[in-house]
Design an enzyme around this catalytic site. Structure first.
Site, mmCIF file in Angstrom:
data_model
loop_
_atom_site.group_PDB
_atom_site.id
_atom_site.type_symbol
_atom_site.label_atom_id
_atom_site.label_comp_id
_atom_site.label_asym_id
_atom_site.label_seq_id
_atom_site.Cartn_x
_atom_site.Cartn_y
_atom_site.Cartn_z
ATOM 1 N N GLY A 63 91.446 56.154 45.573
ATOM 2 C CA GLY A 63 90.390 56.833 46.324
ATOM 3 C C GLY A 63 90.738 58.265 46.669
ATOM 4 O O GLY A 63 91.503 58.930 45.980
ATOM 5 N N GLU A 64 90.174 58.748 47.774
ATOM 6 C CA GLU A 64 90.360 60.151 48.170
ATOM 7 C C GLU A 64 91.780 60.436 48.644
ATOM 8 O O GLU A 64 92.183 61.593 48.756
ATOM 9 C CB GLU A 64 89.371 60.502 49.290
ATOM 10 C CG GLU A 64 87.928 60.582 48.825
ATOM 11 C CD GLU A 64 86.981 60.923 49.964
ATOM 12 O OE1 GLU A 64 86.539 62.082 50.030
ATOM 13 O OE2 GLU A 64 86.702 60.036 50.799
ATOM 14 N N ALA A 66 94.543 59.909 47.143
ATOM 15 C CA ALA A 66 95.444 60.358 46.081
ATOM 16 C C ALA A 66 95.395 61.877 45.943
ATOM 17 O O ALA A 66 94.362 62.507 46.180
ATOM 18 C CB ALA A 66 95.038 59.709 44.763
ATOM 19 N N PRO A 67 96.526 62.491 45.556
ATOM 20 C CA PRO A 67 96.544 63.948 45.378
ATOM 21 C C PRO A 67 95.663 64.391 44.210
ATOM 22 O O PRO A 67 95.178 65.514 44.187
ATOM 23 C CB PRO A 67 98.021 64.263 45.106
ATOM 24 C CG PRO A 67 98.609 62.960 44.632
ATOM 25 C CD PRO A 67 97.851 61.885 45.333
ATOM 26 N N ASN A 68 95.483 63.503 43.222
ATOM 27 C CA ASN A 68 94.639 63.805 42.075
ATOM 28 C C ASN A 68 93.594 62.701 41.971
ATOM 29 O O ASN A 68 93.936 61.526 41.864
ATOM 30 C CB ASN A 68 95.466 63.869 40.789
ATOM 31 C CG ASN A 68 96.604 64.864 40.915
ATOM 32 O OD1 ASN A 68 96.406 66.063 40.860
ATOM 33 N ND2 ASN A 68 97.813 64.350 41.111
ATOM 34 N N VAL A 69 92.335 63.081 41.983
ATOM 35 C CA VAL A 69 91.244 62.109 42.078
ATOM 36 C C VAL A 69 90.432 62.121 40.790
ATOM 37 O O VAL A 69 90.159 63.191 40.220
ATOM 38 C CB VAL A 69 90.330 62.438 43.282
ATOM 39 C CG1 VAL A 69 89.199 61.426 43.388
ATOM 40 C CG2 VAL A 69 91.144 62.465 44.568
ATOM 41 N N LYS A 86 89.004 64.333 36.054
ATOM 42 C CA LYS A 86 90.196 64.299 36.906
ATOM 43 C C LYS A 86 90.364 65.649 37.583
ATOM 44 O O LYS A 86 90.472 66.695 36.918
ATOM 45 C CB LYS A 86 91.449 63.976 36.084
ATOM 46 C CG LYS A 86 92.715 63.927 36.931
ATOM 47 C CD LYS A 86 93.915 63.438 36.140
ATOM 48 C CE LYS A 86 95.164 63.364 37.011
ATOM 49 N NZ LYS A 86 96.331 62.822 36.284
ATOM 50 N N ASP A 180 104.351 57.824 33.599
ATOM 51 C CA ASP A 180 103.941 56.761 34.514
ATOM 52 C C ASP A 180 102.994 55.750 33.856
ATOM 53 O O ASP A 180 101.900 55.491 34.346
ATOM 54 C CB ASP A 180 103.266 57.380 35.750
ATOM 55 C CG ASP A 180 103.373 56.466 36.965
ATOM 56 O OD1 ASP A 180 104.075 55.457 36.886
ATOM 57 O OD2 ASP A 180 102.732 56.773 37.992
#
Length: 502
Positions: A63-64, A66-69, A86, A180
């Site tokens: 969701g919001e 995360a540093p990258n959405v 992204k 990852d």
């Protein structure tokens, strides 16, 4: 010097790109690279596509926070096409050119087992990637948070197989670093949508987002440290063998249906407690020897010393024999509802032949059509000064046409290539014929180049677009192929309208 960089261009410059290529002499590797055209979107377009980066359209599972959405978006300029956008955190890539260059490298890598990158945006301090949209959730959702049924054994084996295929392709493309790799990076595509010769069937695909770090100087792993390759913990560096370790953690997820730290899993494997490792919902679905094969493969991948882990080809060889229900579509195995999308209805016989990948039918149609789509092209030589060079040109064309008619495609390529060098005005039909000859000869990248050159000669010629669609599909670029098929159908429709006096 090799032209290894990818071309980054705005959306509406296909003809200009093809025109530039027309004057380049490229090697096979170079021609493959230049055709992967990554679109550079404006920030306003992507903001509109995501409804102002609305939290309602967030599809990334953190969701919001995360540093990258990642957002679901709809590109209004591209027929309301659904995409995944992204959005990187501010200042993640300060240098816009470096970000675009990194994105370009990712954009070159395209495969039917990958979620391919479509474009990027580097405007102001915003950095965004645009990829194909996968509507059927992530492997994480299907394994750990399923609604109707747990993921069956056969589907889990298929995930292992398809991801091994993707990793082997990345290895062959010299993109051996994937950041990852985990169950969130595996997504499932559409159900039963036909794109040229392929039907999308809810298959698992590996996200292209993992080919690019979340920031220029950021970490390659954001998951729990217990799942991180040992060498990354020691040195902070990712090596190709790190990806193999991460593949082993995905195998553990598939086997157990839950998050099991690799160290604990290895203890169970060493203690011959395989049943404690296996997902109880899979009971009765697999042969013990198949489960043992997958467990042993996971164990090899999770070796603490990188040099002791297998390579991607070993992974692929190990999981290939485990496929027992290849003929059953993924969406059927997963119990997903079936959806269909209809192809454009204005396809000519040539368009339909290209859509079903019928090279023989394409050859027959090009043969019957001859040069009639090029007004005056056949007579062009008649008005030139009659010289030995012109006689040679006419003979070369004649021999090329005879070879093409007789399905001697290697000779056709040879004669048409000679002819292209002789003609003062390029012929779209010659490029189309040589392009099909390349396809018949198993050289789709050169066929794509010729189809683009045909488009330069005749910018609204449906045949040029249909042949590009055919070549793109052969190269595994199904989404781009569908776009070209739609373009061809649009020009076909325009042509019909003009002929009717509309």
């Amino acid at each position: 010097m090799s032209h290894t960089s990818i071309v980054i261009l705005p959306p509406m410059v296909r003809t200009a790109l093809a025109s530039a290529i027309l004057h380049l002499q490229l090697s096979k590797e170079d021609s493959q690279n230049i055709f992967h055209v990554l679109k550079e979107y404006g920030l306003a377009e992507l903001r509109a596509a995501t409804n102002g980066f609305s939290s309602d359209l967030i599809v990334s599972e953190s969701g919001e926070k995360a540093p990258n959405v990642v957002y679901r978006g709809k590109l209004f300029s591209d027929g309301n096409r659904l995409v995944a956008v992204k959005r990187f955190s501010k200042q993640s890539w300060p240098d816009a050119q470096q970000f675009v260059a990194e994105a370009a490298g990712v954009g070159k890598v395209r495969h039917r087992r990958m979620v391919n990158l479509i474009g990027c945006c580097a405007e102001g301090d915003e950095r965004l990637l645009v990829a194909e949209y996968m509507p059927n959730d992530t492997l994480s959702k299907h394994l750990f948070h399923w609604d109707k049924q747990p993921l069956p054994w056969e589907m889990r084996v298929r995930v292992a197989y398809f991801i091994a295929q993707a990793l082997e392709h990345l290895s062959l493309e010299n993109r051996k670093i994937y950041h990852d790799l985990n169950a969130y990076r595996v997504l499932f595509d559409e159900n039963s949508i036909r794109i040229l010769d392929r039907i999308l069937e809810g298959d698992p695909r590996l996200s292209s987002f993992g080919l690019m770090k979340n920031s220029r100087d950021g970490k390659s792993y954001s998951t729990n440290l217990a799942y991180t390759p040992p060498e990354f913990l020691r040195t902070g560096r990712v090596i190709p063998e790190s990806v193999i370790y991460s593949y082993g953690t995905v195998l553990l997820d598939l086997l157990s249906g839950k998050h099991i730290p690799p160290s604990h899993a290895l203890d169970l494997i060493r203690g011959k407690n395989m049943l404690m490792l296996m997902d109880s919902s899979l009971e009765g679905q697999y042969a013990n020897e198949d489960a043992t094969t997958l467990v042993e493969l996971a164990s090899k991948c999770l070796q603490s010393e990188a040099r002791d882990r297998p390579n991607t080809m070993f992974l692929l060889t190990a999981v290939t024999p485990l496929q027992k229900q290849k003929e059953v579509a993924s969406h059927v195995l997963m119990g997903l509802p079936k959806t269909t999308v209809v192809l454009p209805t204005m396809l000519s016989p040539l368009g339909k032949a290209c859509a079903r990948m019928d090279l023989t039918a394409v050859h027959d149609i090009l043969l019957k059509t001859g040069y009639k789509d090029e007004e005056g092209a056949e007579n062009e030589l008649s008005f030139q000064e009659w010289t030995q060079q012109v006689q040679d040109m006419l003979n070369t064309k004649k021999f090329g046409d005879i070879a093409f008619r007789d399905k001697d495609f290697k000779s056709a390529i040879e004669y048409y290539s000679k002819l292209v060098g002789m003609m003062s005005v390029p012929s779209a039909t010659v490029f189309a014929r040589r392009g099909l000859s390349y396809l018949m000869n198993g050289q789709p990248e050169l066929a794509l180049r010729d189809a683009m050159q045909a488009q330069v000669c005749m910018p609204e010629w449906p045949t040029a677009f249909y042949l590009q669609a055919l070549a793109l599909s052969k190269l595994g670029m199904e989404t781009d192929a569908q776009d070209m098929l739609n373009d061809g159908a649009a020009f076909e429709s325009k042509r019909q309208y003009n002929w009717r006096g509309g």
